[in-house]
Design a protein around this motif. Sequence first.
Motif, PDB file in Angstrom:
ATOM      1  N   MET A  49       0.826  -1.214   0.000  1.00 38.37           N
ATOM      2  CA  MET A  49       0.000   0.000   0.000  1.00 38.37           C
ATOM      3  C   MET A  49       0.859   1.262   0.000  1.00 38.37           C
ATOM      4  O   MET A  49       0.549   2.228  -0.703  1.00 38.37           O
ATOM      5  CB  MET A  49      -0.945  -0.018   1.201  1.00 38.37           C
ATOM      6  N   ARG A  79       0.790   3.921  -3.030  1.00 39.34           N
ATOM      7  CA  ARG A  79       0.342   5.291  -2.735  1.00 39.34           C
ATOM      8  C   ARG A  79       1.423   6.328  -3.001  1.00 39.34           C
ATOM      9  O   ARG A  79       1.162   7.365  -3.611  1.00 39.34           O
ATOM     10  CB  ARG A  79      -0.088   5.409  -1.262  1.00 39.34           C
ATOM     11  N   SER A  86      -4.049   7.046  -6.153  1.00 43.02           N
ATOM     12  CA  SER A  86      -4.956   7.569  -5.124  1.00 43.02           C
ATOM     13  C   SER A  86      -5.359   6.416  -4.203  1.00 43.02           C
ATOM     14  O   SER A  86      -5.091   5.242  -4.484  1.00 43.02           O
ATOM     15  CB  SER A  86      -6.190   8.184  -5.778  1.00 43.02           C
ATOM     16  N   GLU A  87      -6.036   6.763  -3.101  1.00 42.89           N
ATOM     17  CA  GLU A  87      -6.492   5.722  -2.175  1.00 42.89           C
ATOM     18  C   GLU A  87      -7.488   4.794  -2.869  1.00 42.89           C
ATOM     19  O   GLU A  87      -7.458   3.578  -2.671  1.00 42.89           O
ATOM     20  CB  GLU A  87      -7.126   6.367  -0.934  1.00 42.89           C
ATOM     21  N   THR A 120      -5.558   2.516  -5.263  1.00 42.28           N
ATOM     22  CA  THR A 120      -4.816   1.517  -4.486  1.00 42.28           C
ATOM     23  C   THR A 120      -5.760   0.426  -4.000  1.00 42.28           C
ATOM     24  O   THR A 120      -5.443  -0.772  -4.064  1.00 42.28           O
ATOM     25  CB  THR A 120      -4.104   2.183  -3.290  1.00 42.28           C
ATOM     26  N   VAL A 132     -11.462   1.222   0.647  1.00 44.15           N
ATOM     27  CA  VAL A 132     -10.699   2.457   0.785  1.00 44.15           C
ATOM     28  C   VAL A 132     -10.320   2.677   2.247  1.00 44.15           C
ATOM     29  O   VAL A 132      -9.204   3.111   2.559  1.00 44.15           O
ATOM     30  CB  VAL A 132     -11.493   3.658   0.220  1.00 44.15           C
ATOM     31  N   VAL A 142      -7.257   0.750   3.147  1.00 42.90           N
ATOM     32  CA  VAL A 142      -6.059   1.406   2.629  1.00 42.90           C
ATOM     33  C   VAL A 142      -5.663   2.553   3.541  1.00 42.90           C
ATOM     34  O   VAL A 142      -4.490   2.689   3.920  1.00 42.90           O
ATOM     35  CB  VAL A 142      -6.278   1.910   1.179  1.00 42.90           C
ATOM     36  N   LYS A 143      -6.630   3.374   3.936  1.00 38.92           N
ATOM     37  CA  LYS A 143      -6.334   4.526   4.794  1.00 38.92           C
ATOM     38  C   LYS A 143      -5.724   4.088   6.119  1.00 38.92           C
ATOM     39  O   LYS A 143      -4.706   4.635   6.555  1.00 38.92           O
ATOM     40  CB  LYS A 143      -7.602   5.342   5.055  1.00 38.92           C
TER      41      LYS A 143
END
Length: 193
Positions: free
Chosen positions: A147, A151, A157-158, A161, A169, A172-173
């Motif tokens: 990730m 990124r 972008s999220e 990804t 999402v 990922v964050k």
Amino acid sequence: MTTAVCTSASDATARAATRPALRGTQTLTYPSFSSYMRARQPVLLRTARSLTANPCDAEDLLQTALTKTYVAWERIEDHRALDGYVRRALLNTRTSQWRKRKVDEFACDELPEPETAGGAEDPAEQQAMHDAMWRAIAKLPERQRAMVVLRYYEDLSEVQTAEVLGVSVGTVKSAVSRALGKLREDPELVLAR
């Protein structure tokens, strides 16, 4: 304003072969040259196109080489080797054109140095930081590493990804946040700052 016009090399050379004398000079016509040129022009044009990217330049190159061949027609002893003669003329002409190309060079008293960004570091220090960063990233779990790379190195972008990895999402964050926290705590990177 003039417009570049591409004419067929065979037409121009054929006209030159039968053109009347200029300014009192005697012009010889060689029917054997005209027949040779018409028969071999497509093959020789392919050779000229392999020497230059522009088709119009290739035709000009061939026309110049055929003109040189025409001028030397009486001196060429073995007419069975004409293709080799014309190919050599093509190559020599192209080499001469390449050597004569205009190169803009400007003499100056001092060499211009590249502008450095505000606090530019030593290249060795930058490389050491780069290596330390990759070692720290390699310590991350596989999923977090993927990730972070997607990124920040691939600049996705999220959402992109998440699509690539097949996760949400939010995943990922949170995973990127934890990975960045681990990178901030890495002792090699702390010393490098």
